[in-house]
Every structure is written in C-alpha cells, then in structure tokens.
Design an enzyme around this catalytic site. Structure first.
Site, short mmCIF file in Angstrom:
data_model
loop_
_atom_site.label_atom_id
_atom_site.label_comp_id
_atom_site.label_asym_id
_atom_site.label_seq_id
_atom_site.Cartn_x
_atom_site.Cartn_y
_atom_site.Cartn_z
CB THR A 1 -5.73 -4.21 2.24
OG1 THR A 1 -5.59 -2.90 1.71
CG2 THR A 1 -4.37 -4.69 2.72
CG ASP B 1 -2.07 -0.90 1.18
OD1 ASP B 1 -2.92 -0.69 0.30
OD2 ASP B 1 -2.15 -1.83 1.99
CG ASP C 1 -12.94 3.33 -0.16
OD1 ASP C 1 -11.94 2.62 -0.34
OD2 ASP C 1 -13.46 3.49 0.95
CG ASP D 1 -7.94 2.55 -1.66
OD1 ASP D 1 -6.92 2.00 -1.19
OD2 ASP D 1 -9.08 2.24 -1.32
CD GLU E 1 -7.02 2.62 2.80
OE1 GLU E 1 -7.55 1.92 3.67
OE2 GLU E 1 -6.85 2.25 1.64
CB ILE F 1 -3.53 -2.29 -2.51
CG1 ILE F 1 -2.21 -2.15 -3.27
CG2 ILE F 1 -4.08 -3.70 -2.70
CD1 ILE F 1 -1.16 -3.19 -2.90
CG ASP F 2 -10.70 -0.57 -2.51
OD1 ASP F 2 -10.82 0.13 -1.49
OD2 ASP F 2 -11.62 -1.26 -2.98
#
Length: 382
Positions: free
Chosen positions: A163, A58, A302, A158, A83, A160-161
């Site tokens: 996770t 991330d 997001d 974001d 994020e 790595i949405d």
C-alpha cells in the site's frame, strides 16, 4: 457441494483483474487518491511502520472480490478473509461499512458518503465495481480437471499489497536481474484459496496492476497456480531451471536483522525489494531462488496466493524457525519439507487483532528443493 476447480480459478482471475482495474482508476487521479487515504490506528496498525495507511482502494477491491465470488459460489463469502476491515471513516467522523450493493446506483450512493459527497468520484468507482470483467486464463487452465469441496475452502485476500508503494505512486526501475526495488510495480492483488481442514494453500492468483506504462496508462500482468494433490498446474510458460547453489539469489527486507543478512551474504546474492507479496512473486517468476525473513512481519493474506503457485512449481514456504530442523542433514528436506509448509487455517489467538494472522516464526519461500538445501547451508554459515 463440489465445484470444478476450473470455474473457481477463472472466477478468481476475473475478480483479481477487476481489483487491478479499481487500483488503476484510483491511482490515475492523484487528487482522488489523496482523499482516500487514512491512517490505521491502534490494533490495526502494522507495528513495523511509523505510518501505515488504509485506503478505500483496499476496502473496495476486497469487498468487490467478496461480492463477485459470492454471486458465483453462494456460501463462499462467509469464508473469505481479508487484510482490511470494511469499515471506513469519512471526514465527518462517520463510520461506514463499505460493501457492494445490489446495483451501481446504490453502491455509488454508499461510496458518496465515504467520499465527502463527491458523487462524481463515487459514480466512477461504482461503475468499475459493477463492471463485467473477463480475463483469459491461458491454455494451462485446460489441464485442471479436478473438483473441490466448496465447504472446505477458505480464501485470503490482500487487496493491494504494498500500500505504501501504491500511495507514493513512483515508477520503479528494474535492475539487471529484472527486480524492481520499489514503486508501483511492487503492488500486487493477491487471492489465495486454502483448505480449511488441512490449512494448505490450493489455488493462488497474483495480479500486478502496474507493470508497464505508456505515458500515464498502466498495463498489468497476472499469474496463477493450483496445487491439488497430483494436479499441479501454473500459468508460467516455462519450467524453472536450477541456479548455481554457490550464487543463490535471495530476497530480504531492508529491515532484516544484520546478522541474518551477513550470514546469507557470505554465500548468496542478496537483494532488497518492497512488499512481501512482490518478493514472493519474484520467487514464483524465477527472478530469485528464495525469500528469507526471520521476523514475524508477514501475514497469511501476504503468502497464501504465491504459496499455492510455489507448491505447483515444486517449491514451497516454510517457517524460518523450521530451518533448524534440517541443520544436521540438509538432504532430509526432500522428505520433510511438505510437513513443514506453513498453513492458513489457525490464528495466533493470543496476538493483537493485527497479529492474530501473522507468520510468527518468519518465512522461507523457495523455488525448488535444491534452493531450499542451499538456503539451509547458507543459514548454517558461521
């Protein structure tokens, strides 16, 4: 300072693909992934989950995007928000700020301190972070001929949405509608550009690193869209068709309130898939007509990127609470929906650190005004 929107879109696309490459490189080595996982603590913890994880993947994707965009558009880095904090704690308890250094060797040295002196892993990640990545945006980019005021732009990342799906590493199986309920296919790299003055999303890039697999080798898929006044362009090669309002395809979270699910099931087809970003992207792709969430469990990072694509497709994202504004006259949403779009420039100052940027009143993402009217009618069902 004015910048061509074409140049910014291409830079975002390239940055998202580099992020996807980093995600794939880390995921390809399970022992490495295990090293990189740490649990979020305190105010950084998403209260919806018993365990909420932060990975170096991330942070590295986020900081790579910040670095690459700042190199091409000096000054934009100050207005890039993500994020994740870029602080990472190694096994010795040392707090390290992860960032992309001036060259590959310096970045490898910094990452080595995070990776418990694992220089082989650090060097591999540094190589990808400094790699020159170019990805074809497709012919639709030629239709974007506007310029943007760089000083008015903000960016939500974001990195790595989904996770949790990324960490689990399972391969999901599409259903007959093309939806994947869980697995790596639900992971998305999200880059959204918004106006700091209006708060509205302007450009969205959504990159799924894990779409198809050949053995242990994954390939991905990218979508982008731009909604700048009269310039509305998106990368999909087709226009959406209106679905039967009596069989509206709606996505929800499995944790959605029981009464809300029951209300929509009375007139809609309701499916559950993982990840807010993936749910929104399914509406972008026409795999669903709407995504309904009554709770405050999504965040601006997001939604910003897929929201911009939806606006380009004559859809949008409004708050769940604002559905009540249309209850008396669902047809009024044609005139009022644009004034109800959620925005991305103000925080909820009274919230905790992780809640400052959440969508406090829930969200409704819709593919068209016809879909929004059907959602309004379904929400009124008793």
């Amino acid at each position: 300072m004015k910048v061509p929107a074409q140049s910014l879109i291409q830079a975002l696309i390239n940055a998202s693909e580099k992020g996807a490459l980093i995600a794939r490189v880390i995921r390809a080595e399970s022992a490495l992934l295990e090293l990189l996982v740490q649990e979020k603590k305190g105010d950084q913890k998403n209260y919806r989950f018993v365990q909420d994880f932060k990975t170096l993947a991330d942070v590295l994707v986020q900081e790579t995007v910040r670095h690459d965009l700042s190199e091409q558009f000096p000054g934009i880095g100050e207005n890039i928000h993500g994020e994740e904090s870029n602080k990472f704690t190694n096994v010795l308890g040392e707090s390290i700020s992860v960032k992309i250094m001036k060259d590959q060797e310096a970045t490898a040295q910094l990452l080595c301190s995070v990776l418990d002196d694992n220089m082989a892993a650090a060097s591999m990640l540094a190589r990808v972070a400094h790699e020159q990545v170019m990805m074809d945006a497709g012919p639709k980019l030629e239709d974007v001929s506007v310029e943007l005021d760089l000083e008015d732009l903000g960016v939500w990342i974001d990195p790595i949405d989904s996770t949790a799906q990324y960490i689990s590493g399972e391969c999901g199986v599409p259903n007959t509608s093309g939806l994947v309920s869980c697995g790596l296919q639900c992971v998305v790299v999200l880059l959204g550009v918004y106006s700091q003055s209006s708060g509205l999303p302007l450009i969205g890039v959504c990159n799924r690193p894990f779409v198809e697999t050949n053995g242990d080798k994954w390939t991905g898929h990218l979508m982008w869209g731009v909604a700048l006044n009269d310039c509305k362009v998106f990368s999909l090669p087709y226009e959406k068709t209106n679905n039967n309002k009596q069989n509206l395809a709606v996505l929800m979270s499995q944790s959605e309130k029981t009464d809300v699910q029951k209300k929509f099931r009375a007139s809609c087809s309701v499916d559950h898939v993982a990840g807010a970003g993936y749910k929104l992207l399914c509406v972008n792709q026409g795999l669903a007509d709407a995504y309904v969430l009554s709770k405050n469990s999504t965040y601006m990072w997001d939604c910003c990127a897929p929201h911009a694509i939806l606006l380009a497709q004559k859809g949008g994202v409004i708050s769940y609470k604002s559905l009540c504004d249309f209850n008396d006259d669902p047809s009024s949403c044609s005139e009022l929906s644009l004034t109800h779009q959620i925005t991305y420039h103000y925080d909820n100052t009274h919230g905790t650190e992780s809640q400052k940027w959440c969508n406090q009143e829930g969200i409704v993402a819709y593919s068209s005004l016809e879909a929004l009217k059907a959602v309004i009618l379904a929400n009124r069902h008793i």
